[in-house]
Design a protein around this motif. Structure first.
Motif, PDB file in Angstrom:
ATOM      1  N   GLY A 111      -4.859   7.287 -13.186  1.00 22.37           N
ATOM      2  CA  GLY A 111      -3.962   8.104 -12.371  1.00 22.37           C
ATOM      3  C   GLY A 111      -2.499   7.768 -12.589  1.00 22.37           C
ATOM      4  N   ASN A 112      -2.214   6.811 -13.464  1.00 17.10           N
ATOM      5  CA  ASN A 112      -0.815   6.465 -13.735  1.00 17.10           C
ATOM      6  C   ASN A 112      -0.073   7.612 -14.429  1.00 17.10           C
ATOM      7  OD1 ASN A 112      -0.589   4.009 -12.553  1.00 17.10           O
ATOM      8  ND2 ASN A 112      -0.335   2.830 -14.441  1.00 17.10           N
ATOM      9  N   PRO A 164     -10.317  -9.475 -11.655  1.00 14.17           N
ATOM     10  CA  PRO A 164      -8.906  -9.075 -11.697  1.00 14.17           C
ATOM     11  C   PRO A 164      -8.598  -8.178 -12.900  1.00 14.17           C
ATOM     12  CG  PRO A 164      -9.074 -11.387 -11.100  1.00 14.17           C
ATOM     13  CD  PRO A 164     -10.469 -10.930 -11.441  1.00 14.17           C
ATOM     14  N   SER A 195      -7.087  -4.440 -12.701  1.00  9.23           N
ATOM     15  CA  SER A 195      -5.885  -4.001 -13.437  1.00  9.23           C
ATOM     16  C   SER A 195      -6.139  -2.700 -14.179  1.00  9.23           C
ATOM     17  CB  SER A 195      -5.453  -5.064 -14.448  1.00  9.23           C
ATOM     18  OG  SER A 195      -5.024  -6.213 -13.777  1.00  9.23           O
ATOM     19  N   VAL A 207      -0.574   5.326  -3.417  1.00 11.62           N
ATOM     20  CA  VAL A 207      -1.836   4.758  -3.890  1.00 11.62           C
ATOM     21  C   VAL A 207      -2.306   3.790  -2.812  1.00 11.62           C
ATOM     22  CG1 VAL A 207      -2.994   3.520  -5.754  1.00 11.62           C
ATOM     23  CG2 VAL A 207      -0.964   4.903  -6.255  1.00 11.62           C
ATOM     24  N   SER A 208      -3.450   4.100  -2.208  1.00 14.56           N
ATOM     25  CA  SER A 208      -3.989   3.265  -1.133  1.00 14.56           C
ATOM     26  C   SER A 208      -5.242   2.581  -1.639  1.00 14.56           C
ATOM     27  CB  SER A 208      -4.320   4.125   0.090  1.00 14.56           C
ATOM     28  OG  SER A 208      -3.187   4.857   0.489  1.00 14.56           O
ATOM     29  N   ILE A 209      -5.272   1.261  -1.493  1.00 14.25           N
ATOM     30  CA  ILE A 209      -6.350   0.477  -2.104  1.00 14.25           C
ATOM     31  C   ILE A 209      -6.961  -0.454  -1.068  1.00 14.25           C
ATOM     32  CG2 ILE A 209      -6.857  -1.291  -3.857  1.00 14.25           C
ATOM     33  CD1 ILE A 209      -4.283  -0.156  -5.315  1.00 14.25           C
ATOM     34  N   PHE A 210      -8.286  -0.565  -1.122  1.00  9.97           N
ATOM     35  CA  PHE A 210      -8.967  -1.598  -0.334  1.00  9.97           C
ATOM     36  C   PHE A 210      -9.847  -2.400  -1.270  1.00  9.97           C
ATOM     37  CE2 PHE A 210     -12.436  -3.495   1.953  1.00  9.97           C
ATOM     38  CZ  PHE A 210     -11.784  -4.090   3.022  1.00  9.97           C
ATOM     39  N   ILE A 211      -9.709  -3.725  -1.193  1.00 10.10           N
ATOM     40  CA  ILE A 211     -10.566  -4.613  -1.972  1.00 10.10           C
ATOM     41  C   ILE A 211     -11.335  -5.497  -0.996  1.00 10.10           C
ATOM     42  CG2 ILE A 211     -10.615  -6.480  -3.681  1.00 10.10           C
ATOM     43  CD1 ILE A 211      -7.929  -5.365  -4.753  1.00 10.10           C
ATOM     44  N   GLY A 212     -12.657  -5.456  -1.094  1.00  6.69           N
ATOM     45  CA  GLY A 212     -13.497  -6.323  -0.259  1.00  6.69           C
ATOM     46  C   GLY A 212     -13.883  -7.553  -1.047  1.00  6.69           C
ATOM     47  N   LEU A 218      -6.371   0.229 -11.765  1.00  9.67           N
ATOM     48  CA  LEU A 218      -5.060   0.603 -11.235  1.00  9.67           C
ATOM     49  C   LEU A 218      -4.304   1.533 -12.180  1.00  9.67           C
ATOM     50  CD1 LEU A 218      -3.823  -2.742  -9.658  1.00  9.67           C
ATOM     51  CD2 LEU A 218      -4.351  -0.615  -8.474  1.00  9.67           C
ATOM     52  N   HIS A 255     -18.642  -0.708  -6.379  1.00 13.92           N
ATOM     53  CA  HIS A 255     -19.278  -1.801  -5.640  1.00 13.92           C
ATOM     54  C   HIS A 255     -20.048  -2.686  -6.617  1.00 13.92           C
ATOM     55  CE1 HIS A 255     -21.327  -4.008  -2.503  1.00 13.92           C
ATOM     56  NE2 HIS A 255     -20.712  -3.302  -1.579  1.00 13.92           N
ATOM     57  N   SER A 308     -16.086  -7.691  -4.368  1.00 10.10           N
ATOM     58  CA  SER A 308     -17.356  -6.963  -4.500  1.00 10.10           C
ATOM     59  C   SER A 308     -17.193  -5.471  -4.213  1.00 10.10           C
ATOM     60  CB  SER A 308     -18.391  -7.557  -3.542  1.00 10.10           C
ATOM     61  OG  SER A 308     -17.915  -7.496  -2.208  1.00 10.10           O
ATOM     62  N   LEU A 309     -16.013  -5.065  -3.755  1.00 10.28           N
ATOM     63  CA  LEU A 309     -15.790  -3.653  -3.423  1.00 10.28           C
ATOM     64  C   LEU A 309     -14.355  -3.276  -3.769  1.00 10.28           C
ATOM     65  CD1 LEU A 309     -16.438  -0.916  -2.023  1.00 10.28           C
ATOM     66  CD2 LEU A 309     -15.816  -1.989   0.143  1.00 10.28           C
TER      67      LEU A 309
END
Lengths: 78, 133, 133, 78
Positions: B23-24, B13, B17, B32-37, B20, B86, B97-98
């Motif tokens: 790019g602020n 986490p 943070s 802002v499009s995010i994917f967390i695996g 994230l 990754h 993990s991603l």
């Protein structure tokens, strides 16, 4: 007879061969594939692709001294 | 981090943070499009997955992830930045993990680019896993 | 927060970090899909947007956002949780005004549900904006 | 002569009317719309929908005492 290359094993190919890498001599990738399956029959049962110098191969290719061939079982990242 | 695409162990986490905030400072970013695996505690043959150990062909991951980033930026002109990260090594169930993050001017290219990057990560990155029970 | 869908002022990095921890205890989640909307410093009629002031019909936002969450969960069976949060009041350029997070078992339903929720937020939530220069 | 209702204004309808809300008397939503445009001619120039007790209206509807009607210009969230 053939070029000396470095072969890297990944994923289940590591467990199958018991090696992370080794040096081998081969004419081309078809020859290498043939040798590998002779040497590690279990490798013939897992689907794998090869990368030549980090480039995924779409067809068999000639080899040069010091080339690096990676044995790549299906990717599982994500 | 082992390189800009691979990190040893889970994506914590705290690390998320930090990612994230990248790019602020770009006030032209509207989306802002995010994917967390994450590792799931799936049951396989009656045994519960406790962790997954990831291994990677590090140098080829860099080459392929560079390629994915380039492809995304050419295909989606509104995209401003792409981050792909990754894990390698052990990641326990519940841990990430991603991480994929795409910033863009507007939502359309951003959400599509993020999904596209995710599919390419699965298809093209030389990474393997081993379930630990 | 004014209610579970509206927060006064920007959605700060700290708040986002907190929202990201929701669902961290659910080890059946394999995919977390997130969309963050930010205020852009667009130029309108030669003037640079400095901030946006959002206003909302609060009670109707709750009703509609409840509806969106319900629709998403029925349409995408693999979805485990949906969080929607929107700002009211002043949000400056570069700051976040919208946060959507969908957790799911796998990526397919999650990424589609997140995009779908985003479209419904734009279409159905009674929220208005006023550019400040 | 009609029901007493509460009318809420949002977005540009607030600026146009100069009010957040007011009490009005109307027979039904068609009558209310007519009255509003008489009272605030500028409101006739902005597209707006109405919600009756938080429910977006798709067609004109009857009104009851104490109903709440919201005047909703196009949504701009996101």
């Amino acid at each position: 007879m053939g070029e000396e290359i470095r072969v890297l094993y990944f994923g289940t190919a590591r467990e199958t061969t018991g090696k992370n890498e080794e040096l081998l001599t081969a004419e081309d990738t078809a020859d290498l594939r043939h040798q590998l399956i002779q040497k590690y029959p279990a490798l013939g049962k897992i689907p794998f692709r090869m990368a030549l110098n980090k480039e995924l191969l779409k067809a068999d290719a000639p080899l040069n001294n010091n080339d690096i061939i990676a044995i790549l079982p299906p990717f599982q990242g994500g | 981090m082992k390189n800009r695409y691979l990190v040893r162990g889970p994506i914590t986490p705290l690390l998320i943070s930090e990612l994230l905030t990248l790019g602020n400072d770009d006030a032209g970013t509207g989306a802002v499009s995010i994917f967390i695996g994450r590792v799931r505690d799936d049951e396989i043959d009656g045994k519960r997955v406790n962790a997954i150990e990831y291994s990677a062909y590090d140098e080829m991951v860099v080459k392929e992830a560079d390629g994915i980033t380039g492809t995304i930026k050419s295909a989606f002109s509104d995209v401003r930045s792409v981050i792909i990260l990754h894990s390698t090594g052990v990641v326990r169930a519940g841990e990430a993990s991603l991480f994929i993050m795409v910033t863009s001017g507007h939502r359309d290219h951003g959400t599509r680019a993020c999904r596209h990057a995710l599919e390419m990560v699965k298809e093209r990155l030389p990474i393997w896993k081993k379930e630990l029970f």
